[in-house]
Scaffold this active site. Sequence first.
Site, PDB file in Angstrom:
ATOM      1  N   ASP A  10       0.877  -1.157   0.000  1.00 19.98           N
ATOM      2  CA  ASP A  10       0.000   0.000   0.000  1.00 19.98           C
ATOM      3  C   ASP A  10       0.928   1.224   0.000  1.00 19.98           C
ATOM      4  O   ASP A  10       2.095   1.116   0.381  1.00 19.98           O
ATOM      5  CB  ASP A  10      -0.868  -0.034   1.264  1.00 19.98           C
ATOM      6  CG  ASP A  10      -1.675   1.229   1.439  1.00 19.98           C
ATOM      7  OD1 ASP A  10      -2.336   1.653   0.466  1.00 19.98           O
ATOM      8  OD2 ASP A  10      -1.635   1.814   2.547  1.00 19.98           O
ATOM      9  N   ASP A  12      -0.106   5.076   0.832  1.00 24.40           N
ATOM     10  CA  ASP A  12      -0.360   6.045   1.901  1.00 24.40           C
ATOM     11  C   ASP A  12      -0.326   5.366   3.268  1.00 24.40           C
ATOM     12  O   ASP A  12      -1.118   4.469   3.540  1.00 24.40           O
ATOM     13  CB  ASP A  12      -1.732   6.706   1.703  1.00 24.40           C
ATOM     14  CG  ASP A  12      -1.800   7.544   0.439  1.00 24.40           C
ATOM     15  OD1 ASP A  12      -0.975   8.453   0.286  1.00 24.40           O
ATOM     16  OD2 ASP A  12      -2.692   7.297  -0.400  1.00 24.40           O
TER      17      ASP A  12
HETATM   18  C1  BG6 Z   1      -5.795   5.824  -0.060  1.00 27.97           C
HETATM   19  C2  BG6 Z   1      -5.937   6.647   1.193  1.00 27.97           C
HETATM   20  O1  BG6 Z   1      -4.475   5.418  -0.216  1.00 27.97           O
HETATM   21  O2  BG6 Z   1      -6.182   6.597  -1.192  1.00 27.97           O
HETATM   22  C3  BG6 Z   1      -7.370   7.171   1.299  1.00 27.97           C
HETATM   23  O3  BG6 Z   1      -5.644   5.844   2.318  1.00 27.97           O
HETATM   24  C4  BG6 Z   1      -7.726   7.952   0.039  1.00 27.97           C
HETATM   25  O4  BG6 Z   1      -7.504   7.978   2.449  1.00 27.97           O
HETATM   26  C5  BG6 Z   1      -7.524   7.062  -1.171  1.00 27.97           C
HETATM   27  O5  BG6 Z   1      -9.085   8.405   0.090  1.00 27.97           O
HETATM   28  C6  BG6 Z   1      -7.825   7.779  -2.489  1.00 27.97           C
HETATM   29  O6  BG6 Z   1      -6.872   8.771  -2.692  1.00 27.97           O
HETATM   30  P1  BG6 Z   1      -6.878   9.811  -3.872  1.00 27.97           P
HETATM   31  O7  BG6 Z   1      -5.470  10.335  -3.876  1.00 27.97           O
HETATM   32  O8  BG6 Z   1      -7.212   9.090  -5.141  1.00 27.97           O
HETATM   33  O9  BG6 Z   1      -7.888  10.860  -3.566  1.00 27.97           O
HETATM   34 MG    MG Z   2      -2.773   3.128   3.574  1.00 27.19          MG
END
Ligand code: BG6
Ligand code: MG
Length: 213
Positions: A10, A12
């Site tokens: 993963d 984030d």
């Molecule tokens: C995930 C995060 O990695 O990505 C979430 O943990 C987030 O919090 C999701 O909503 C979508 O992210 P993005 O960058 O496409 O808005």
């Molecule tokens: Mg994550």
Amino acid sequence: MKNYQGIVFDLDGVICSTDRFHYLAWKKLADRLGIPFDEQVNNRLRGVSRMDSLEIILEKSPRTYTQEEKEKFAEEKNAAYRELLGEMSPADLSVEVRDTLDTLRFRGYLLAIGSSSKNTPFILERIGLGNYFDAVSDGNNISHSKPDPEVFLKGAEMIGLDPEVCAVVEDAHAGVEGAVRGGFACAAMGDARDDPRAQWHLNSFSDLKDIFL
Ligand code: BG6
Ligand code: MG
């Protein structure tokens, strides 16, 4: 231990920390709309797609919105979020993460990203990992977000491996669920560290070096 050949990470909360930026960007939108939003609600957004995150935030809204309005809100949040991401640099990649990834690669594991985020390429570029991974599966190539296993299954497919010989590293309960549903063994850390569905519980990212020998 089984002979693992690949690891799907993963992004984030695992490779880098963007939690604060997500929080600030959602908070700005929620404040403008007069919707209560705090760290507790923010924790529920971990691993969840942008539109699903918005739906969670709107649970506390006094009024309902059309799909078109919702799409505008998501764009607004993303613009604020990307502005914050623009401040990231290779200094935001910890030495621990970089060293662990290099060690795993040196030991012969194929390394992939499995993230719900559509900003994955931008974030990887910002932290200096633009061309690092053997495959990147992210919010741009899936139709079902975590806890659906799609993003991990596509990541494994991109590196030419079956889920049985890949492990997933996750910090979100939704991600642990997706990994297990997809047939992957999962190493959980951070918020999801104690998730009983995970096979390994990491105190720190570098613990991976003691698991994948
Ligand atoms: C995930 C995060 O990695 O990505 C979430 O943990 C987030 O919090 C999701 O909503 C979508 O992210 P993005 O960058 O496409 O808005
Ligand atoms: Mg994550």
